[in-house]
Structures are given as structure tokens and as C-alpha cells.
Write an enzyme that holds these catalytic residues in place. Structure first.
Site, mmCIF file in Angstrom:
data_model
loop_
_atom_site.group_PDB
_atom_site.id
_atom_site.type_symbol
_atom_site.label_atom_id
_atom_site.label_comp_id
_atom_site.label_asym_id
_atom_site.label_seq_id
_atom_site.Cartn_x
_atom_site.Cartn_y
_atom_site.Cartn_z
ATOM 1 N N ASP A 14 34.248 3.190 26.174
ATOM 2 C CA ASP A 14 35.296 3.885 26.927
ATOM 3 C C ASP A 14 35.233 5.406 26.789
ATOM 4 O O ASP A 14 36.243 6.092 26.875
ATOM 5 C CB ASP A 14 36.692 3.388 26.507
ATOM 6 C CG ASP A 14 36.838 1.895 26.711
ATOM 7 O OD1 ASP A 14 36.206 1.369 27.633
ATOM 8 O OD2 ASP A 14 37.579 1.260 25.938
ATOM 9 N N LYS A 17 31.795 6.899 30.534
ATOM 10 C CA LYS A 17 30.447 6.738 31.095
ATOM 11 C C LYS A 17 30.471 6.624 32.617
ATOM 12 O O LYS A 17 29.670 7.248 33.306
ATOM 13 C CB LYS A 17 29.771 5.493 30.490
ATOM 14 C CG LYS A 17 29.606 5.578 28.978
ATOM 15 C CD LYS A 17 29.082 4.284 28.399
ATOM 16 C CE LYS A 17 30.063 3.133 28.439
ATOM 17 N NZ LYS A 17 31.248 3.280 27.600
ATOM 18 N N GLY A 41 34.354 -1.788 31.433
ATOM 19 C CA GLY A 41 35.301 -1.339 32.458
ATOM 20 C C GLY A 41 35.056 0.142 32.635
ATOM 21 O O GLY A 41 35.383 0.934 31.760
ATOM 22 N N HIS A 42 34.387 0.499 33.712
ATOM 23 C CA HIS A 42 33.993 1.898 33.938
ATOM 24 C C HIS A 42 34.826 2.481 35.073
ATOM 25 O O HIS A 42 34.785 1.987 36.194
ATOM 26 C CB HIS A 42 32.492 1.975 34.257
ATOM 27 C CG HIS A 42 31.622 1.486 33.132
ATOM 28 N ND1 HIS A 42 30.291 1.233 33.258
ATOM 29 C CD2 HIS A 42 31.926 1.238 31.834
ATOM 30 C CE1 HIS A 42 29.805 0.835 32.088
ATOM 31 N NE2 HIS A 42 30.779 0.820 31.210
ATOM 32 N N GLN A 223 29.510 -0.209 26.867
ATOM 33 C CA GLN A 223 30.003 -0.165 25.478
ATOM 34 C C GLN A 223 29.543 1.140 24.809
ATOM 35 O O GLN A 223 29.364 2.122 25.506
ATOM 36 C CB GLN A 223 29.543 -1.404 24.684
ATOM 37 C CG GLN A 223 30.186 -2.709 25.119
ATOM 38 C CD GLN A 223 29.583 -3.318 26.362
ATOM 39 O OE1 GLN A 223 28.393 -3.500 26.449
ATOM 40 N NE2 GLN A 223 30.414 -3.638 27.340
#
Ligand code: GDP
Ligand code: IMO
Ligand code: MG
Length: 421
Positions: A14, A17, A41-42, A223
Site C-alpha cells: 500500500d 504503487k 488493491g492499487h 505487496q
């Protein structure tokens, strides 16, 4: 010789990225995910819209680029379909832009059940996984029991599936885990058919042919380094190699074809799920970081634990990845802080160390250097020169300590709130 550049997280995920991949994509022709799956979750923001990507590379919004889901990724067909259909609704048809590796492993409905069952069995020692079946899918891959995207093209697909499911059901029974996957299974079979609309390729040849033809590639990590299965805070990690070496195994790019390694970090630290976090703050400052930084999981909505920047951990991550350029995110979150702290060492049993320990024991104390807060809105700055001196001192210190230049500074979630030096 053309080389692939890499962008990856240096903390516990988080870091931002998704935003930076989107910002850098115009400089590349191909963007490729090399590991992880829908545990990611980007978040990307531009033009007043916000998107969250899980399995789809963050290069898809910059038009005309090829995006690849590499062999190192684990793919949940149901979640992938939902993600792709949502994007199609907003006018982004991925069928022309997205390729999927034949060698990527499939997450089965029973993998999700196994993830939940293993977590329940661990009780208070649970990892706090995202519940997406990541660990069980990589376990099957390594134990040579996995199902791959290429199996979709085999006439034996249903038989391979039935065997895997039966094996999983045995384990679930032994764990006394009750579940009903009938609806999920139905959706899954429809979703794997949907996958066939995309180009299913030998991505290792594709990426190497691209490099040989002089086309530029950006490899996107999910990650972060401290969640790496080998180098992270084991066992509180994910099940893939999130580090730079993961690009070699997750895309088939040889080590001598790795170019720039962009390492992303937040100006503070966050972690979601269980596991050690040396600089975690349990006080009002931690709560402020969470509130101002909106530190809640993009996928699970879980509260992220917050704390000060940890240079012991950051230097460790830089070493493991061979980071050539740093990208600092979210410093704007600390705009109003009077004092900002950075951990430069740990004290363990009265001994000082600057190495990230094998296990982070209770009683480990971070040693801090304090910085005067900059007390102004960094979001108003449009170039490095406009940054206040107090902020520049913070950045200089990080560069001196790590020996790596901070090339990009992000001061807000939007694509445009990005300053390069
Ligand atoms: P990722 O998983 O590394 O892509 O990061 P996430 O999307 O899970 O979390 C990063 C969060 O921070 C998202 O909500 C972003 O919109 C937000 N964000 C990214 N960069 C910045 C920044 O520089 N400042 C602020 N305030 N928010 C940011
Ligand atoms: P992005 O790509 C933050 C964490 C989970 C848990 C551990 C194992 O958005 O940075 P898993 O479901 O992978 O078996 O969970 O890893 N985790 C993440 N934390 N960001 C992520 O992805 C994460 N993906 C997994 O919270 O502690
Ligand atoms: Mg995320």
C-alpha cells in the site's frame, strides 16, 4: 541491450504503487505484473475518478499500452471478470490491451475456503490474510498440484479441476471447515470461459521479444518487500516473492536484463494484518496518520496500522532489491505535524543494531531522529524548489542515510500531484 525497469514496494504494501505505475506508464510500451493476485488493491486517481485495481496491471488507463498478467501472478477468474467488466463499463475495453500468461496459476473456489480454514485453525496466531486464497494457490503451485491458465485450453480441464477440488475437500474436512461453494463454483466456470476472450500467451517469449525489439517494459510489483515470503517478517507475509528477484521468476526476464529499480515508500509506515511492526504508534499520532492518510485497506476496508518511517527496514529493502531510485509517497499526510520522527536503529536487550532482525522481539525499541515539521501544505508545491526547507531536510536525510536519490515525491493521490527532480 534493452532492459526492463521495475517498480516495487519497500514496506508492507500500500505504498502507492498503483498511482506511480500510472504516472510512469507513458514512458513505457508494456506494463507487466509479476506476482501476487487479488490480494493487491492499487488505487489510481485522475480526472476526478478513482479506480481500484487488483489483478489488472496499473498501466491500462494510459491508452495503447500492452498490459501483461505474468506467470508469477495467481488469478481468480471471478474477481478478474468483475474487475474487467467494471472497467469496460467506464469505457476501458481490455480485450485489446491485456494479455495473460498461460503459466499463471488459477485460484479455485476451494482455495478461498482453504485460506479461511487455515486462518481459523491458527486462531490468535492468524496471519490476517486478505482471504483471497493466495497462500493455498501458491502452495499448490510449489507442490506441483496447481492449475494454470493454459489448462483452460486443455480438453481435460474439468478432470483436472475435479481432482484439485477433491484434494481440497479432503483437507477442508480434516479441518472441520463447513462451507458451500455451489454458487461460487458456478460463477467460476462462467468466469474461466470469460478469460478466453483475452490473449492467453507464452508471456516469457512475449516480454523477451519486446526487449529484443527495443520496446520498453515496466514490471509492476504488488505487496511490499517486508511481505516477501523469504525476506519479509515470516510467517506474517504473503506467499510470493515480492522483491526484484520475483521479476525474473514471475516474467521470465533474466537478471542481466533488469534496468532501473524504483523503490516506493511512504513517508511513514503502515501495515495491515498481523505481524511485527517496530515503529508502530498506538497513540493519537498513529490515529492521526490513519485519519489524514485514509489508511484503510483498498480491498478489505481493514484499518491499517500506522507508525513512523523506519530506516532500518527501508535500508534492508533497498539492499534486497538493488533499488536505484526512491519514490516517496504521502508526505502531505504529515503537513500539520510539529515533529516528525525517523527510526535509524533498534535497541534490542540494550544493544544497538541497524540490521533488520530475524524476529522482531517484544521489547525492541526503535532509536529515533527527530525533525521539525514543515507545517504547510505540500500539495501547493509544484516543483522541488518550492518545497519548504524543513521538508527538504527530511528528504536529504533519507537520501544520505540510504545512499539512493529520492527522484519522485508524491504529494496527493491524484496523478497530477507528483513532483519529479
Ligand atoms: P498500492 O497498493 O501500493 O497501490 O497503494 P494503495 O492504493 O493500496 O494505497 C495508497 C493510498 O494512498 C491510496 O488511497 C492512494 O490514493 C493514496 N495516495 C497515493 N499517493 C498519495 C499521496 O502522495 N498523498 C496522499 N494523501 N495519498 C496518496
Ligand atoms: P498491495 O499490492 C498490504 C497482507 C495481508 C496479510 C498478508 C498475507 O495493495 O500493496 P495474503 O492474502 O497475501 O495471504 O495476506 O499480506 N497483504 C497486503 N497488505 N497491501 C497488499 O497489497 C497486501 N497483500 C497482502 O494483509 O497481512
Ligand atoms: Mg494496496
Amino acid at each position: 541491450m534493452k532492459k526492463a525497469d521495475v517498480i516495487l514496494g519497500l514496506q508492507w504494501g500500500d505504498e502507492g504503487k498503483g498511482k506511480v505505475v500510472d504516472v510512469l506508464t507513458p514512458r513505457y510500451e508494456v506494463v507487466a505484473r509479476f506476482q501476487g493476485g487479488p490480494n493487491a488493491g492499487h488505487t489510481l486517481e485522475f480526472g476526478g475518478e478513482k479506480y481500484i485495481l487488483r489483478s489488472i496491471p496499473s498501466g491500462i488507463f494510459q491508452g495503447g499500452k500492452t498490459n501483461i498478467i505474468g506467470n508469477g501472478v495467481v488469478l481468480d477468474a471471478i474477481l478478474f471478470r468483475a474487475e474487467a467488466e467494471e472497467l469496460a463499463k467506464s469505457g476501458h475495453d481490455l480485450t485489446k490491451q491485456l494479455c495473460i500468461s498461460k503459466k499463471a496459476h488459477l485460484i479455485l473456489p476451494t482455495h478461498r475456503m482453504l485460506d479461511a480454514a487455515y486462518e481459523a485453525a491458527k486462531g490468535s496466531a492468524k496471519i490476517g490474510t486478505t482471504g483471497k486464497g493466495i497462500g493455498p494457490t501458491y502452495t499448490d503451485k510449489i507442490s506441483r498440484n496447481g492449475m494454470r491458465v493454459g489448462d483452460l485450453l486443455s480438453p481435460d480441464f474439468k478432470t483436472i479441476y475435479a481432482k484439485a477440488k477433491a484434494r481440497h475437500e479432503n483437507i477442508l474436512r480434516s479441518l472441520n471447515y463447513t462451507y458451500d461453494i455451489s454458487a461460487l463454483e458456478h460463477q467460476w466456470f462462467e468466469a474461466v470461459e470469460y478469460l478466453k476472450r483475452f490473449r492467453i500467451i507464452d508471456s516469457e517469449y512475449f516480454v523477451n521479444d519486446c526487449l529484443n525489439a527495443g520496446r520498453s517494459i515496466l514490471a509492476e510489483g504488488a505487496q511490499g518487500t517486508l511481505l516477501d515470503v523469504d525476506f519479509g517478517s515470516y510467517p506474517f507475509v504473503t506467499s510470493s516473492n515480492t522483491v526484484c528477484a520475483g521479476v525474473c521468476t514471475g516474467l521470465g526476464i533474466a537478471p542481466n536484463r533488469i534496468g532501473e529499480v524504483y523503490g516506493i515508500f511512504k513517508a511513514y509506515c503502515t501495515r495491515v494484518g498481523s505481524g511485527p511492526f517496530p515503529t508502530e504508534l498506538f497513540d493519537e499520532t498513529g490515529a492521526e496518520l490513519r485519519r489524514i492518510g485514509h489508511e484503510f485497506g483498498a480491498v478489505t476496508g481493514r484499518e491499517r496500522r500506522c507508525g513512523w518511517l523506519d530506516l532500518v527496514a527501508l535500508k534492508y529493502s533497498i539492499m534486497i532489491n538493488g533499488v536505484t531510485q526512491l519514490i516517496m509517497m504521502k508526505s502531505d499526510v504529515m503537513n500539520d505535524f510539529d515533529t516528525i520522527r525517523i527510526a535509524t536503529a533498534y535497541e534490542i536487550d540494550g544493544q544497538r543494531t541497524t540490521e533488520f532482525p530475524y524476529t522482531v522481539i517484544d521489547g525492541l525499541k526503535p532509536v529515533y531522529t527527530d525533525f521539525e515539521g514543515w507545517k504547510c501544505d505540500l500539495r501547493d508545491c509544484r516543483s522541488y524548489d518550492e518545497f519548504p526547507e524543513a521538508f527538504k531536510r527530511y528528504v536529504d536525510f533519507i537520501e544520505q542515510e540510504t545512499g539512493v536519490p529520492v527522484k519522485i515525491i508524491s504529494v496527493g493521490p491524484d496523478r497530477d500531484e507528483t513532483i519529479e527532480r
